[in-house]
Design an enzyme around this catalytic site. Structure first.
Site, PDB file in Angstrom:
ATOM      1  N   LYS A  54       0.859  -1.195   0.000  1.00  0.00           N
ATOM      2  CA  LYS A  54       0.000   0.000   0.000  1.00  0.00           C
ATOM      3  C   LYS A  54       0.892   1.241   0.000  1.00  0.00           C
ATOM      4  CE  LYS A  54      -4.296   1.104   2.489  1.00  0.00           C
ATOM      5  NZ  LYS A  54      -4.954   0.897   3.804  1.00  0.00           N
TER       6      LYS A  54
HETATM    7  O1  G3P Z   1      -8.881   1.964   4.658  1.00  0.00           O
HETATM    8  C1  G3P Z   1      -8.740   3.277   5.078  1.00  0.00           C
HETATM    9  C2  G3P Z   1      -9.510   3.471   6.313  1.00  0.00           C
HETATM   10  O2  G3P Z   1      -8.936   2.749   7.347  1.00  0.00           O
HETATM   11  C3  G3P Z   1      -9.691   4.860   6.758  1.00  0.00           C
HETATM   12  O3  G3P Z   1     -10.842   4.868   7.518  1.00  0.00           O
HETATM   13  O4  G3P Z   1     -12.442   5.712   9.144  1.00  0.00           O
HETATM   14  O5  G3P Z   1      -9.976   6.183   9.422  1.00  0.00           O
HETATM   15  O6  G3P Z   1     -11.278   7.313   7.641  1.00  0.00           O
HETATM   16  P1  G3P Z   1     -11.150   6.100   8.481  1.00  0.00           P
END
Ligand code: G3P
Length: 217
Positions: free
Chosen positions: A83
Site C-alpha cells: 500500500k
Molecule cells: O482503509 C482506510 C480506512 O482505514 C480509513 O478509515 O475511518 O480512518 O477514515 P477512516
C-alpha cells in the site's frame, strides 16, 4: 462485490473469515498502532488466516525508500499487497512495484484525477476514502461513482476499493454504484445483519411459540 476487512485485529478477522466473508484485509499505520503489535508479525499472522490480498502500508516518503519497504513487506507472504500513498513518489513506487509483479494498493485517494494517475501507474487497487470526504461535507459516494464511470470509459483494470467506510449505507451505496471492493471495520460489516423488523418479528414468533407449549425435538 468483494469484502475486505479494515483491521489488524486477528480475532475479528478469524471470526469473519470462518463465515466466508473475508476476501482480503487492509491495514494502515493507525490500525497497526491500534493492534499494539509488530507490523511484520501481525501481518504474517493475517496472511496465514486469509487467502486473498492483504494490504500492508509503507511509511517512507520518497520513492526509492517506499520501493525498498514495499519489497520488504512483500517478502512476508505471497498475498501481500503493498500500500502506497497517492503522492508523486507513491505513484513512482506503484509503477516500479507493479512492474515487478507486486500487487499495489494506492491509498488516500480523494479525487477522480488522482484515481486516473493511479490506474496509469499500474495500481491493482485504488482506495478512495468515502468517510473522510463526507467529514468535510464533500460527497464520498459521488467520487466512487465518478471513478467507476472513468475507469469503465477507458477499460482501466485497477479495482475500486471503497475505503473509509463508516456505515452500512456506505457499503450498500458503494455496491449500488459499482465499487469492486469495500473495506470496512469488522463492527460495520457485522452491523449489516441488524434490522429492527427482524428483531420485532423474532420477538413475536417467540411469544407465539411459547403459547403453543410445544418443543422441537
Ligand atoms: O482503509 C482506510 C480506512 O482505514 C480509513 O478509515 O475511518 O480512518 O477514515 P477512516
Amino acid at each position: 462485490m468483494k469484502f475486505f476487512v479494515d483491521t489488524a485485529d486477528t480475532a475479528a478477522i478469524r471470526e469473519l473469515n470462518d463465515l466466508g466473508m473475508v476476501d482480503g484485509v487492509t491495514t494502515n499505520p493507525s490500525l497497526i498502532l491500534k493492534s499494539g503489535r509488530d507490523i511484520i508479525e501481525v501481518t504474517k499472522e493475517i496472511c496465514d488466516i486469509v487467502e486473498g490480498p492483504v494490504s500492508a502500508e509503507v511509511v517512507a516518503k520518497d520513492a526509492a525508500e517506499m520501493i525498498r519497504e514495499g519489497k520488504h513487506l512483500a517478502e512476508i507472504a505471497k498475498n501481500i499487497t503493498v500500500k502506497v500513498p497517492l503522492t508523486w513518489d507513491g505513484l513512482k513506487a506503484c509503477k516500479a512495484l507493479s512492474s515487478e509483479g507486486h500487487m499495489v494498493n494506492v491509498t488516500l485517494c480523494f479525487s477522480a484525477a488522482q484515481a486516473i494517475l493511479a490506474a496509469k501507474a499500474g495500481a491493482t487497487f485504488i482506495s478512495p476514502f468515502i468517510g473522510r470526504l463526507d467529514d468535510i461535507n464533500l460527497d464520498g459516494m459521488q467520487l466512487i461513482e465518478d471513478i467507476r464511470t472513468i475507469y469503465d470509459n477507458y477499460d482501466f483494470r485497477t479495482e475500486i476499493l471503497a475505503a473509509s467506510i463508516r456505515s452500512v449505507n456506505h457499503i450498500t451505496d458503494a455496491a449500488r454504484v459499482g465499487a469492486d471492493v469495500i473495506t470496512a471495520p469488522p463492527a460495520v460489516i457485522k452491523s449489516m445483519v441488524n434490522h429492527v423488523l427482524t428483531d420485532k418479528g423474532l420477538a413475536q414468533f417467540d411469544a407465539d411459540w411459547a403459547k403453543t407449549g410445544q418443543k422441537i425435538g
